[in-house]
Design a protein around this motif. Structure first.
Motif, PDB file in Angstrom:
ATOM      1  N   TRP A   1       0.970  -1.169  -0.022  1.00  0.00           N
ATOM      2  CA  TRP A   1      -0.084  -0.027  -0.180  1.00  0.00           C
ATOM      3  C   TRP A   1       0.968   1.382  -0.158  1.00  0.00           C
ATOM      4  O   TRP A   1       0.648   2.083  -0.777  1.00  0.00           O
ATOM      5  CB  TRP A   1      -0.851   0.094   1.450  1.00  0.00           C
ATOM      6  CG  TRP A   1      -1.652   1.221   1.362  1.00  0.00           C
ATOM      7  CD1 TRP A   1      -1.280   2.514   1.987  1.00  0.00           C
ATOM      8  CD2 TRP A   1      -2.825   1.748   0.591  1.00  0.00           C
ATOM      9  NE1 TRP A   1      -2.227   3.374   2.001  1.00  0.00           N
ATOM     10  CE2 TRP A   1      -3.134   3.141   0.749  1.00  0.00           C
ATOM     11  CE3 TRP A   1      -3.477   0.979  -0.257  1.00  0.00           C
ATOM     12  CZ2 TRP A   1      -3.978   3.745   0.401  1.00  0.00           C
ATOM     13  CZ3 TRP A   1      -4.603   1.757  -0.924  1.00  0.00           C
ATOM     14  CH2 TRP A   1      -5.108   3.282  -0.624  1.00  0.00           C
ATOM     15  N   THR A   2       2.080   1.133   0.872  1.00  0.00           N
ATOM     16  CA  THR A   2       2.811   2.266   0.944  1.00  0.00           C
ATOM     17  C   THR A   2       3.365   2.659  -0.522  1.00  0.00           C
ATOM     18  O   THR A   2       3.502   3.735  -0.701  1.00  0.00           O
ATOM     19  CB  THR A   2       4.064   2.227   1.833  1.00  0.00           C
ATOM     20  OG1 THR A   2       3.302   1.879   3.154  1.00  0.00           O
ATOM     21  CG2 THR A   2       4.808   3.318   2.266  1.00  0.00           C
ATOM     22  N   ASN A   3       3.847   1.689  -1.434  1.00  0.00           N
ATOM     23  CA  ASN A   3       4.423   1.880  -2.674  1.00  0.00           C
ATOM     24  C   ASN A   3       3.447   2.377  -3.467  1.00  0.00           C
ATOM     25  O   ASN A   3       3.344   3.308  -4.471  1.00  0.00           O
ATOM     26  CB  ASN A   3       4.803   0.543  -3.068  1.00  0.00           C
ATOM     27  CG  ASN A   3       6.160   0.104  -2.446  1.00  0.00           C
ATOM     28  OD1 ASN A   3       6.673   0.830  -1.580  1.00  0.00           O
ATOM     29  ND2 ASN A   3       6.388  -1.016  -2.427  1.00  0.00           N
ATOM     30  N   ALA A   4       1.931   1.912  -3.631  1.00  0.00           N
ATOM     31  CA  ALA A   4       1.030   2.404  -4.223  1.00  0.00           C
ATOM     32  C   ALA A   4       0.625   3.814  -3.962  1.00  0.00           C
ATOM     33  O   ALA A   4       0.439   4.646  -5.203  1.00  0.00           O
ATOM     34  CB  ALA A   4      -0.254   1.338  -4.201  1.00  0.00           C
ATOM     35  N   TRP A   5       0.578   4.064  -2.825  1.00  0.00           N
ATOM     36  CA  TRP A   5       0.420   5.667  -2.351  1.00  0.00           C
ATOM     37  C   TRP A   5       1.655   6.690  -2.923  1.00  0.00           C
ATOM     38  O   TRP A   5       1.335   7.640  -3.400  1.00  0.00           O
ATOM     39  CB  TRP A   5       0.246   5.591  -0.766  1.00  0.00           C
ATOM     40  CG  TRP A   5      -0.293   7.177  -0.537  1.00  0.00           C
ATOM     41  CD1 TRP A   5       0.520   8.118  -0.184  1.00  0.00           C
ATOM     42  CD2 TRP A   5      -1.657   7.796  -0.634  1.00  0.00           C
ATOM     43  NE1 TRP A   5      -0.311   9.286   0.190  1.00  0.00           N
ATOM     44  CE2 TRP A   5      -1.701   9.025  -0.328  1.00  0.00           C
ATOM     45  CE3 TRP A   5      -2.771   7.068  -1.110  1.00  0.00           C
ATOM     46  CZ2 TRP A   5      -2.616   9.786  -0.204  1.00  0.00           C
ATOM     47  CZ3 TRP A   5      -4.040   7.892  -0.950  1.00  0.00           C
ATOM     48  CH2 TRP A   5      -3.894   9.226  -0.648  1.00  0.00           C
ATOM     49  N   ALA A   6       2.631   6.063  -2.729  1.00  0.00           N
ATOM     50  CA  ALA A   6       4.031   6.867  -3.063  1.00  0.00           C
ATOM     51  C   ALA A   6       3.767   7.143  -4.698  1.00  0.00           C
ATOM     52  O   ALA A   6       4.225   8.233  -5.300  1.00  0.00           O
ATOM     53  CB  ALA A   6       5.318   6.073  -2.892  1.00  0.00           C
ATOM     54  N   ASN A   7       3.739   6.009  -5.520  1.00  0.00           N
ATOM     55  CA  ASN A   7       3.462   6.076  -6.879  1.00  0.00           C
ATOM     56  C   ASN A   7       2.182   6.977  -7.335  1.00  0.00           C
ATOM     57  O   ASN A   7       2.427   7.833  -8.330  1.00  0.00           O
ATOM     58  CB  ASN A   7       3.198   4.589  -7.486  1.00  0.00           C
ATOM     59  CG  ASN A   7       3.143   4.649  -8.850  1.00  0.00           C
ATOM     60  OD1 ASN A   7       4.072   5.200  -9.502  1.00  0.00           O
ATOM     61  ND2 ASN A   7       2.369   3.836  -9.503  1.00  0.00           N
ATOM     62  N   LEU A   8       1.365   7.055  -6.489  1.00  0.00           N
ATOM     63  CA  LEU A   8       0.133   8.070  -7.116  1.00  0.00           C
ATOM     64  C   LEU A   8       0.312   9.273  -6.624  1.00  0.00           C
ATOM     65  O   LEU A   8       0.344  10.251  -7.512  1.00  0.00           O
ATOM     66  CB  LEU A   8      -0.918   7.736  -5.720  1.00  0.00           C
ATOM     67  CG  LEU A   8      -2.332   8.943  -6.186  1.00  0.00           C
ATOM     68  CD1 LEU A   8      -3.066   8.654  -7.552  1.00  0.00           C
ATOM     69  CD2 LEU A   8      -3.109   8.442  -4.811  1.00  0.00           C
ATOM     70  N   ARG A   9       1.522   9.646  -5.701  1.00  0.00           N
ATOM     71  CA  ARG A   9       1.954  10.966  -5.602  1.00  0.00           C
ATOM     72  C   ARG A   9       3.029  11.517  -6.776  1.00  0.00           C
ATOM     73  O   ARG A   9       2.997  12.429  -7.117  1.00  0.00           O
ATOM     74  CB  ARG A   9       2.538  11.218  -4.246  1.00  0.00           C
ATOM     75  CG  ARG A   9       1.623  11.058  -3.133  1.00  0.00           C
ATOM     76  CD  ARG A   9       2.122  11.553  -1.790  1.00  0.00           C
ATOM     77  NE  ARG A   9       2.388  12.867  -1.596  1.00  0.00           N
ATOM     78  CZ  ARG A   9       3.005  13.387  -0.637  1.00  0.00           C
ATOM     79  NH1 ARG A   9       3.367  12.935   0.203  1.00  0.00           N
ATOM     80  NH2 ARG A   9       3.572  14.605  -0.802  1.00  0.00           N
ATOM     81  N   GLN A  10       3.933  10.502  -6.946  1.00  0.00           N
ATOM     82  CA  GLN A  10       4.991  10.659  -8.106  1.00  0.00           C
ATOM     83  C   GLN A  10       4.676  10.525  -9.314  1.00  0.00           C
ATOM     84  O   GLN A  10       4.936  11.429 -10.432  1.00  0.00           O
ATOM     85  CB  GLN A  10       6.152   9.743  -7.639  1.00  0.00           C
ATOM     86  CG  GLN A  10       6.668   9.878  -6.175  1.00  0.00           C
ATOM     87  CD  GLN A  10       7.444   8.554  -6.090  1.00  0.00           C
ATOM     88  OE1 GLN A  10       7.803   7.691  -6.729  1.00  0.00           O
ATOM     89  NE2 GLN A  10       7.965   8.599  -4.786  1.00  0.00           N
TER      90      GLN A  10
END
Length: 534
Positions: A494-503
């Motif tokens: 989830w943390t990676n998916a959220w970071a990818n959403l921001r980036q």
């Protein structure tokens, strides 16, 4: 609330953090917006109470013509203009103006200031009930609402006097037809039974008092050309009015001419000399803002001293609210999440807490249209603002022993869940526009949306008045938020998916994944029973 609350009106001096601030805001506003929680967390309880209750805001602009369409055009009031200046009413424009009034009112609740006023307008509407469909004149209904606003935080006795001759009330309870030849007891009865003395243990007025009050109140008429009320001395009963021992066997001497309206002042002064008036109103305020059950301890520790304060302050509302809402009793842990949200609290609250974006005044047709759609949702859940079921108001506020449990049934609970699911999934549409909950935007406002535990914990704190057990939070994470992700229970997915959403916000596949997971999360949270509590 199984554990008795023994605390009284002594000022609360405990923690002033998110749970306490949110508890106060949920009861005094509609929902606890994150921005408001942060704002008031930076102030003391004393300053918060003063701002919520004492800060004055101007009366809102009146409702407008947002009702022209391909089937009807108001020939007198231009589109977007104030229709309350009109004195010309017919079946078509009156029907549409009544709907405009009710949607305008709903919009004021959604867009309320940081003030208790909107909550108090609803409280007084449920107390001095009128029904739009019975009054059947949009201007009368609007002026009645303005009167509630003007007196919402003022003096209760002044409000009673003003309401007694308010055109909407004269129309609703037949005061305009109350004459010396044909006395009508409607308002004389409700003035005592529902508006002032109530049905408490010490309310021992009699049928004789009802009849005598009706005679005092004779002579008021309505002018349907100017839509105003007036007093016609020729229709007034000039005889003496004898009251019972409950009122000290007082006699109101009959008067003649225009000065006979002074009899009404004497009637109200006589009623307010009974201590039960202050107790009755304080009980209603308590049930509206704190909890429905009033046991012996609460009566002794809260109601009696609150009523004494009410009388001491000559029936000013503000000191009573300040004392109640800043008390240890109000902030007792047993009172958190102890009330079921009314349909208006639910619908308006979710719009405010999730920051639902509605069209602005420049798009007034769509603005009123969406207000109407949301208002109709509350009406479908048994709270149609402007049209309570009868003169006693909505049963959930007074019907023993169920009280607020009456809001929930095998019909209304699924409807509540359908509403929240719809607001998360696709919202409401009109003219190519959509109004609903933006789950990503809401999550972005949380402190740690990238952390599954932080996201869920903060969401629960923002939306619930009660805390969930750790095992429930863990279940929500594994079975809702992380379900279906590679590794499932591994937080970093989830943390990676959220970071990818921001980036990479343009990564449609990832945005869809995050959005769908958040939708599932918030649907689940809002479908749980805890979301129905405040």
């Amino acid at each position: 609330m199984a554990t008795p609350v023994l605390s009284g009106l002594r000022r609360y001096k405990g923690k002033w953090q998110q749970p306490q601030v949110a508890h106060l805001l949920r009861r005094t506003l509609f929902g606890a917006k994150a921005e408001d929680v942060v704002y008031f967390s930076g102030r003391s309880l004393k300053k918060t109470i003063r701002e919520l209750i004492e800060k004055e805001y101007p009366l809102p602009p009146p409702p407008i013509n947002a009702y022209n369409d391909d089937k009807y055009t108001d020939s007198e009031i231009a589109a977007g203009a104030d229709w309350t200046v009109s004195v010309k009413y017919d079946g078509m424009n009156n029907y549409r103006r009544k709907n405009s009034f009710k949607s305008w009112w709903f919009g004021l609740m959604v867009g309320q200031e940081r003030s208790i006023r909107e909550k108090m307008v609803l409280f007084w509407h449920n107390h001095f009930v009128t029904e739009t469909n019975t009054v059947d004149n949009a201007f009368f209904c609007y002026r009645y609402n303005v009167l509630l606003r003007q007196h919402a935080l003022g003096n209760f006795k002044d409000l009673v006097k003003a309401m007694t001759v308010e055109p909407a009330m004269l129309r609703y309870l037949n005061g305009y037809a109350n004459t010396k030849k044909a006395p009508d007891e409607n308002y004389g009865r409700e003035l005592q039974e529902l508006f002032t003395v109530g049905k408490g243990p010490d309310s021992r007025y009699t049928e004789t008092d009802v009849k005598a009050a009706a005679r005092v109140l004779t002579g008021y008429t309505l002018n349907y050309k100017t839509y105003t009320a007036s007093f016609d001395a020729k229709r007034h009963d000039e005889g003496d009015k004898q009251f019972s021992a409950f009122y000290g066997n007082q006699v109101i001497k009959g008067m003649k001419g225009a000065g006979a309206t002074a009899e009404v002042d004497q009637l109200i002064d006589m009623i307010f000399a009974r201590e039960e008036v202050s107790k009755f109103i304080c009980r209603k305020l308590y049930r509206f803002f704190v909890y429905h059950a009033i046991d012996e301890e609460t009566e002794k520790n809260v109601i009696v001293p609150l009523a004494e304060l009410f009388r001491k302050k000559d029936y000013a509302i503000t000191p009573v609210l300040e004392a109640l809402l800043s008390s240890r009793h109000f902030f007792d842990q047993a009172n958190y999440g102890a009330m079921i949200k009314s349909p208006v609290d639910l619908t308006v609250g979710l719009c405010r807490e999730f920051g639902v974006v509605l069209p602005g005044a420049e798009e007034y047709m769509d603005q009123y249209g969406f207000w109407e759609q949301l208002r109709n949702q509350a009406a479908g859940l048994q709270q149609n603002i402007g049209d309570p079921p009868n003169v006693a108001g909505w049963q959930a506020y007074y019907q023993e022993p169920e009280y607020d449990k009456l809001w929930i049934s095998s019909d209304t609970l699924p409807r509540r869940n359908q509403l929240t699911d719809r607001m998360v999934s696709y919202g409401f549409g009109r003219n190519g526009k959509k109004v609903g909950i933006d789950v990503v935007a809401f999550a972005q406002k949380l402190a740690h949306p990238e952390d599954p535990d932080g996201l869920i914990g903060e969401a629960v704190s923002a939306l619930y008045s009660v805390q969930l057990p750790a095992e429930d939070l863990q279940l929500i994470k594994t079975s809702i938020l992380l379900s279906g992700l590679t590794g499932m229970a591994s937080d970093h997915y989830w943390t990676n998916a959220w970071a990818n959403l921001r980036q990479k916000p343009d990564d449609k596949a990832n945005r869809s994944l995050v959005t769908n997971k958040l939708k599932a999360l918030f649907k689940y949270l809002m479908d749980k029973p805890e979301y129905q509590l405040m």
